[in-house]
Design a protein around this motif. Structure first.
Motif, PDB file in Angstrom:
ATOM      1  N   MET A   1     -54.075 -37.849  18.300  1.00  0.00           N
ATOM      2  CA  MET A   1     -54.468 -36.576  18.553  1.00  0.00           C
ATOM      3  C   MET A   1     -53.556 -35.719  18.357  1.00  0.00           C
ATOM      4  SD  MET A   1     -57.702 -35.259  18.171  1.00  0.00           S
ATOM      5  CE  MET A   1     -58.476 -33.709  18.835  1.00  0.00           C
ATOM      6  N   LYS A   2     -52.520 -35.610  19.221  1.00  0.00           N
ATOM      7  CA  LYS A   2     -51.377 -34.507  19.581  1.00  0.00           C
ATOM      8  C   LYS A   2     -50.812 -34.852  18.224  1.00  0.00           C
ATOM      9  CE  LYS A   2     -47.299 -32.399  22.084  1.00  0.00           C
ATOM     10  NZ  LYS A   2     -47.315 -32.439  23.461  1.00  0.00           N
ATOM     11  N   LYS A   3     -50.208 -35.691  17.240  1.00  0.00           N
ATOM     12  CA  LYS A   3     -49.837 -35.156  16.181  1.00  0.00           C
ATOM     13  C   LYS A   3     -50.853 -35.126  14.709  1.00  0.00           C
ATOM     14  CE  LYS A   3     -47.791 -38.580  12.993  1.00  0.00           C
ATOM     15  NZ  LYS A   3     -46.442 -38.362  12.223  1.00  0.00           N
ATOM     16  N   GLN A   4     -51.682 -35.287  15.100  1.00  0.00           N
ATOM     17  CA  GLN A   4     -52.878 -34.276  14.066  1.00  0.00           C
ATOM     18  C   GLN A   4     -52.715 -32.898  14.144  1.00  0.00           C
ATOM     19  OE1 GLN A   4     -56.916 -35.751  14.449  1.00  0.00           O
ATOM     20  NE2 GLN A   4     -57.498 -34.978  12.134  1.00  0.00           N
ATOM     21  N   ALA A   5     -52.753 -32.528  15.599  1.00  0.00           N
ATOM     22  CA  ALA A   5     -53.042 -30.679  15.971  1.00  0.00           C
ATOM     23  C   ALA A   5     -51.440 -30.201  16.068  1.00  0.00           C
ATOM     24  CB  ALA A   5     -53.357 -30.726  17.195  1.00  0.00           C
ATOM     25  N   SER A   6     -50.389 -31.401  15.454  1.00  0.00           N
ATOM     26  CA  SER A   6     -49.406 -30.646  14.978  1.00  0.00           C
ATOM     27  C   SER A   6     -49.105 -30.419  13.547  1.00  0.00           C
ATOM     28  CB  SER A   6     -48.139 -31.908  15.725  1.00  0.00           C
ATOM     29  OG  SER A   6     -46.798 -31.603  15.134  1.00  0.00           O
ATOM     30  N   ASP A   7     -49.187 -31.295  12.657  1.00  0.00           N
ATOM     31  CA  ASP A   7     -49.177 -31.524  11.412  1.00  0.00           C
ATOM     32  C   ASP A   7     -50.542 -30.572  10.943  1.00  0.00           C
ATOM     33  OD1 ASP A   7     -48.009 -33.408  11.053  1.00  0.00           O
ATOM     34  OD2 ASP A   7     -49.741 -35.150  10.803  1.00  0.00           O
ATOM     35  N   LEU A   8     -51.908 -30.661  12.052  1.00  0.00           N
ATOM     36  CA  LEU A   8     -52.608 -28.967  10.937  1.00  0.00           C
ATOM     37  C   LEU A   8     -51.610 -27.799  11.474  1.00  0.00           C
ATOM     38  CD1 LEU A   8     -55.818 -29.898  13.049  1.00  0.00           C
ATOM     39  CD2 LEU A   8     -54.882 -29.655  10.328  1.00  0.00           C
ATOM     40  N   SER A   9     -51.346 -27.399  12.443  1.00  0.00           N
ATOM     41  CA  SER A   9     -50.341 -26.603  12.110  1.00  0.00           C
ATOM     42  C   SER A   9     -49.187 -26.011  11.651  1.00  0.00           C
ATOM     43  CB  SER A   9     -50.025 -25.772  13.741  1.00  0.00           C
ATOM     44  OG  SER A   9     -49.321 -27.320  14.094  1.00  0.00           O
ATOM     45  N   ARG A  10     -48.622 -26.796  11.254  1.00  0.00           N
ATOM     46  CA  ARG A  10     -47.292 -27.001  10.633  1.00  0.00           C
ATOM     47  C   ARG A  10     -48.146 -26.844   8.548  1.00  0.00           C
ATOM     48  NH1 ARG A  10     -45.047 -32.340  11.069  1.00  0.00           N
ATOM     49  NH2 ARG A  10     -43.734 -31.333  12.857  1.00  0.00           N
TER      50      ARG A  10
ATOM     51  N   LEU B   1     -48.628 -22.901   8.968  1.00  0.00           N
ATOM     52  CA  LEU B   1     -47.790 -22.514   8.843  1.00  0.00           C
ATOM     53  C   LEU B   1     -47.197 -22.093   7.328  1.00  0.00           C
ATOM     54  CD1 LEU B   1     -45.305 -20.788  10.657  1.00  0.00           C
ATOM     55  CD2 LEU B   1     -43.667 -23.158  10.593  1.00  0.00           C
ATOM     56  N   LEU B   2     -47.164 -23.363   6.934  1.00  0.00           N
ATOM     57  CA  LEU B   2     -46.668 -23.344   5.581  1.00  0.00           C
ATOM     58  C   LEU B   2     -47.455 -22.328   4.376  1.00  0.00           C
ATOM     59  CD1 LEU B   2     -45.597 -27.534   5.272  1.00  0.00           C
ATOM     60  CD2 LEU B   2     -44.019 -25.035   5.544  1.00  0.00           C
ATOM     61  N   LYS B   3     -48.924 -22.491   4.950  1.00  0.00           N
ATOM     62  CA  LYS B   3     -49.581 -22.100   4.349  1.00  0.00           C
ATOM     63  C   LYS B   3     -49.804 -20.669   3.439  1.00  0.00           C
ATOM     64  CE  LYS B   3     -53.772 -24.971   3.776  1.00  0.00           C
ATOM     65  NZ  LYS B   3     -55.125 -25.286   4.335  1.00  0.00           N
TER      66      LYS B   3
END
Length: 66
Positions: A1-10, A13-15
């Motif tokens: 779950m933490k990895k998925q949240a990290s991917d979403l925030s990244r 950020l890129l968007k």
């Protein structure tokens, strides 16, 4: 779950960076277009040339009489 949240925030950020860069490019281009328009209008106003109007002639006459 933490990895998925990290991917979403990244991704967010890129968007955000992409949209910010695009907005900056649009602002730069539109600012340059406005500057070019102002320069053209100024040049059009100054190309009228010299006009010797009645009040200028009367001033010249006062200089000649002295």
């Amino acid at each position: 779950m933490k990895k998925q949240a990290s991917d979403l925030s990244r991704r967010q950020l890129l968007k955000t960076l992409a949209l910010g860069s695009a907005a900056g490019a649009v602002a730069t281009v539109s600012g340059q277009a406005l500057a070019a328009t102002d320069t053209t209008e100024t040049a059009a106003k100054t190309t009228d040339g010299y006009r010797e109007t009645e009040h200028v002639r009367s001033y010249y006459d006062t200089l000649r009489s002295k």
